[in-house]
Write an enzyme that holds these catalytic residues in place. Structure first.
Site, mmCIF file in Angstrom:
data_model
loop_
_atom_site.group_PDB
_atom_site.id
_atom_site.type_symbol
_atom_site.label_atom_id
_atom_site.label_comp_id
_atom_site.label_asym_id
_atom_site.label_seq_id
_atom_site.Cartn_x
_atom_site.Cartn_y
_atom_site.Cartn_z
ATOM 1 N N LYS A 54 4.389 46.624 72.479
ATOM 2 C CA LYS A 54 2.969 46.973 72.339
ATOM 3 C C LYS A 54 2.563 46.912 70.867
ATOM 4 C CE LYS A 54 2.986 49.487 76.637
ATOM 5 N NZ LYS A 54 3.222 50.711 77.385
ATOM 6 N N GLN A 98 3.695 56.877 76.297
ATOM 7 C CA GLN A 98 4.617 56.121 77.152
ATOM 8 C C GLN A 98 5.263 57.066 78.180
ATOM 9 O OE1 GLN A 98 5.081 52.650 76.785
ATOM 10 N NE2 GLN A 98 6.120 52.888 78.747
ATOM 11 N N ASP A 121 -4.964 53.490 78.940
ATOM 12 C CA ASP A 121 -4.144 53.295 80.139
ATOM 13 C C ASP A 121 -4.967 53.545 81.412
ATOM 14 O OD1 ASP A 121 -1.546 52.404 79.946
ATOM 15 O OD2 ASP A 121 -0.708 54.358 79.411
#
Ligand code: NAD
Length: 285
Positions: A54, A98, A121
């Site tokens: 990322k 994460q 997200d």
């Protein structure tokens, strides 16, 4: 017939090129550099790889990016305090924590702590609700990547029978909504579905996201169907494979995504897209 192999790497590269250009234009116009903060708690090796990728993608596209690596025994309050700080940081437009998180941390609380405008997200309940209402700010990255692949290959879900296998909040459920929004007739199957094959065999598009190597067998798929394999499974020999039995299915499906190289590359690309969207919204363009 042999299936078209849906090339996620190629599609992802094309989208990233467009994002790069758009980002350069955005920076030139506003003086603002889109910023993403990625938070990694603990030592999960797969998570560390995702976080590194990322960060690299941010550099490639021209974003500012911060990686916060916290130890495995981080207290929930400390993580929440970091998120408070990132929520208020004007350099940061997107925040991603994460998953999975260590046991002492309630993932639900963490997801709710991220400001919805920075929740790239799209896991915050407000953003999930918006998706259900068809009035979204961001789309969750993996299902959005699947839709982008279908679009890139001219596969229109409208009027088609689609089955989504898997009902997780991250993939299965939002995937079903995105297909529904594009006018598909959608069935959601899961571990308690009776006679799964009866659903998959009549489907024009099968999306499988369960995390079981080569679970979807050729005899479960209708000739000419499109198979989208979200699964990422590591085999004992270290190789990756998907949830679909790729070789036999590709002999008679009309299109199929490989693993690796299908849905996987799209997820980070969609994260980049969401970060640019968040930065644009933050400056009101
Ligand atoms: P999860 O474990 O949260 O959910 C799995 C789902 O599969 C559950 O809803 C369960 O009901 C269903 N399931 C399990 N066994 C089943 C069976 N035998 N028959 C029918 N349904 C069954 O998983 P997840 O987070 O949704 O991820 C699924 C897979 O997708 C994993 O392999 C994961 O690594 C992969 N994944 C890939 C990406 C990507 O970028 N390509 C992103 C997220 C997840």
């Amino acid at each position: 017939m042999s299936a078209t192999i849906i090339d996620g790497k190629k599609v992802s590269k094309e989208i990233r090129e467009t994002l790069k250009t758009e980002t350069a234009e955005f920076i030139e116009k506003t003086g603002v550099i889109p910023g993403l903060a990625v938070v990694l708690v603990g030592n999960d090796p797969a998570s560390a790889v995702y976080v590194r990728n990322k960060h690299r993608a941010c550099e490639e596209i021209g974003f500012y990016s911060e990686v916060h690596e916290l130890p495995e025994d981080t207290k929930e309050d400390d993580l929440l305090a970091l998120l408070d700080r990132l929520n208020g940081d004007p350099k940061i437009h997107g925040i991603l924590v994460q998953l999975p998180l260590p046991k002492q941390i309630d993932a639900d609380k963490v997801i709710r702590k991220i400001k919805p405008e920075k929740d790239v997200d799209a896991f915050h309940p407000e953003n999930v609700g918006r998706i259900m209402l068809g009035n979204y700010r961001f789309l969750p990255c993996t299902p959005a990547g699947v839709m982008a692949l279908l679009d890139a290959y001219g596969i229109d879900p409208a009027g088609k029978d689609c089955v989504v296998i898997g009902r997780s909040n991250i993939v299965g459920k939002p995937q079903a909504f995105l297909l529904l929004e594009r006018n598909a007739t959608v069935t959601i199957c899961h571990s308690r579905t009776a006679d799964l094959s009866s659903h998959t065999k009549r489907s024009d598009i099968v999306v499988v996201a369960i995390g079981k190597p080569r679970f979807l067998k050729a005899e479960m798929v209708k000739p000419g169907a499109v198979v989208i394999d979200v699964g990422i499974n590591r085999l004992p020999d270290g190789k990756l494979c998907g949830d679909a039995d790729f070789e036999p299915i590709s002999a008679f499906a009309s299109a199929i995504t490989p693993v690796p190289g299908g849905v996987g590359p799209m997820t980070i690309t969609m994260l980049m897209k969401n970060t640019l969207t968040a930065a644009k919204a933050a400056v009101g363009t």
